[in-house]
Design an enzyme around this catalytic site. Structure first.
Site, PDB file in Angstrom:
ATOM      1  CD1 TRP A   1      -3.650   2.601   2.340  1.00  0.00           C
ATOM      2  CD2 TRP A   1      -2.730   2.634   0.094  1.00  0.00           C
ATOM      3  NE1 TRP A   1      -3.482   1.230   1.859  1.00  0.00           N
ATOM      4  CE2 TRP A   1      -3.283   1.317   0.516  1.00  0.00           C
ATOM      5  CE3 TRP A   1      -2.324   2.327  -1.197  1.00  0.00           C
ATOM      6  CZ2 TRP A   1      -3.085  -0.109   0.125  1.00  0.00           C
ATOM      7  CZ3 TRP A   1      -2.084   1.834  -1.931  1.00  0.00           C
ATOM      8  CH2 TRP A   1      -2.640   0.430  -2.028  1.00  0.00           C
TER       9      TRP A   1
ATOM     10  CG  ASP B   1      -7.718   7.957  -0.186  1.00  0.00           C
ATOM     11  OD1 ASP B   1      -8.870   7.015  -0.029  1.00  0.00           O
ATOM     12  OD2 ASP B   1      -6.787   7.150   0.164  1.00  0.00           O
TER      13      ASP B   1
ATOM     14  CE  LYS C   1      -9.424  -1.692   1.213  1.00  0.00           C
ATOM     15  NZ  LYS C   1      -9.274  -2.752   0.899  1.00  0.00           N
TER      16      LYS C   1
HETATM   17  N1  PMP Z   1      -6.250   4.325  -0.307  1.00  0.00           N
HETATM   18  C1  PMP Z   1      -6.411   3.974   0.551  1.00  0.00           C
HETATM   19  C2  PMP Z   1      -6.568   4.572   1.536  1.00  0.00           C
HETATM   20  C3  PMP Z   1      -6.479   1.713   0.585  1.00  0.00           C
HETATM   21  O1  PMP Z   1      -6.987   1.273   1.675  1.00  0.00           O
HETATM   22  C4  PMP Z   1      -6.335   1.785  -0.368  1.00  0.00           C
HETATM   23  C5  PMP Z   1      -7.099   0.357  -1.164  1.00  0.00           C
HETATM   24  N2  PMP Z   1      -6.687  -0.740   0.009  1.00  0.00           N
HETATM   25  C6  PMP Z   1      -6.408   2.670  -1.584  1.00  0.00           C
HETATM   26  C7  PMP Z   1      -5.799   4.280  -1.203  1.00  0.00           C
HETATM   27  C8  PMP Z   1      -5.128   2.094  -2.871  1.00  0.00           C
HETATM   28  O2  PMP Z   1      -6.652   1.455  -4.072  1.00  0.00           O
HETATM   29  P1  PMP Z   1      -6.518   0.988  -5.622  1.00  0.00           P
HETATM   30  O3  PMP Z   1      -6.106  -0.664  -4.576  1.00  0.00           O
HETATM   31  O4  PMP Z   1      -7.898   1.417  -5.226  1.00  0.00           O
HETATM   32  O5  PMP Z   1      -6.041   1.494  -6.276  1.00  0.00           O
END
Ligand code: PMP
Length: 310
Positions: free
Chosen positions: A102, A170, A194
């Protein structure tokens, strides 16, 4: 009722009490003769829902007055672009610590608008640890970290001391799972699915002095200022998701708040980590000192068994 344990990627389970409350109110919210799914986002009923959600969020996370709380769309992935588009100044430069897929994606997205300088990375070990970083580029507009690495099961146990450089985190997979000091961060963002609500809403907590400085090219919908000024009601928001978020926050408050949630999470994580540590069949992949409270990845002795397990 047979509820399952959900260890899958994507959205997590919601508290049963929240689902029951939503079920009770599904057809007729607060005697208004319709569902929250159907009502105007300009109605008094919905205005109260969104204001209550913000109030509870501020209370539970102890968010200082000089921060705006926004409920946005587009998932955490959209924040990967919103962060540089709103925070890049004339240097158009930021430091990224890459601790997993990520944060790598976040850096790649930022590099479309300026320089995303990767100052540390644990990619060489397949992200088994969190680099300890205490030096940052003096001319960086911000420093970006992914606090909890969902896939690799590592988590920051320290807050990088970036001095006057805004720290952006994040927290998609650890928001509200443990106590944090919001004042140490300039921006906190998290996809809700989550820990907070169903998918469809993204939380952004942004220090007010950073709002309104977006790049000229920033699309209106990606400007923090418009959402902060309009109290997350610039355009039609994900009303139902914000309503469920409010119910989850009420539930969390009733439970005793973040302290109680953190203690429960520690108990659960200890159970699992102690088992992994005593097993010579299942092996945890993250180094001990950086283990996540939320995600506990492990592997089996060989790839055949791994394939069979999953
Ligand atoms: N950052 C983290 C730490 C994640 O775990 C996730 C998705 N699980 C994301 C970003 C991406 O999130 P989204 O699917 O809401 O775009």
């Amino acid at each position: 009722m047979n509820r399952v344990f959900n260890f899958a990627a994507g959205p997590s389970t919601l508290p049963v009490d929240v689902l029951k409350k939503a079920q009770n109110e599904l057809m007729d919210y607060n005697g208004c003769g319709m569902s929250v799914m159907e009502m105007s986002h300009r109605s008094a009923d919905f205005d109260k829902i969104v204001k209550d959600a913000e109030k509870l969020m501020r209370e539970l996370l102890d968010i200082p007055e000089n921060y705006s709380v926004m409920f946005l769309q587009g998932g955490a992935s959209t924040q990967f672009a919103m962060i540089p588009l709103n925070l890049f100044g004339k240097n158009k430069k930021a430091d990224y610590i890459v601790t997993g897929a990520w944060s790598k994606k976040a850096a790649e997205e930022a590099s479309k608008y300026g320089t995303a300088n990767i100052i540390a990375s644990s990619e060489e070990t397949n992200y088994t640890y969190i680099p300890k970083v205490d030096e940052f580029s003096k001319d960086a507009d911000y420093v970006h970290i992914t606090m909890n690495n969902t896939i690799y099961g590592t988590s920051y146990k320290y807050v990088p001391d970036t001095g006057d450089i805004p720290l952006v985190a994040d927290m998609s997979s650890n928001i509200m799972s443990e106590k944090i000091d919001v004042s140490k961060y300039a921006v906190i963002y998290a996809g809700a699915q989550k820990n907070l609500a169903p998918s469809g809403v993204t939380l952004a907590i942004v220090r007010n002095d950073l709002i309104g400085k977006h790049m000229d090219i920033t699309p209106t919908m990606l400007q923090y200022k418009i959402h902060a000024d309009k109290g997350s009601l610039y355009n039609t928001p994900p009303c139902w998701t914000i309503y469920i978020l409010k119910l989850v926050l009420e539930w969390a408050k009733q439970l005793g708040g973040v302290d109680v949630i953190e203690a429960n999470n520690k108990k659960k994580a200890d159970l699992l980590y102690n088992y992994l540590d005593s097993s010579d069949f299942y092996n945890g992949t993250a180094v001990k000192e950086d283990r996540s409270l939320m995600n506990v990845p492990f592997v089996l002795p060989n790839d055949d068994l791994n394939a069979k397990f999953s």
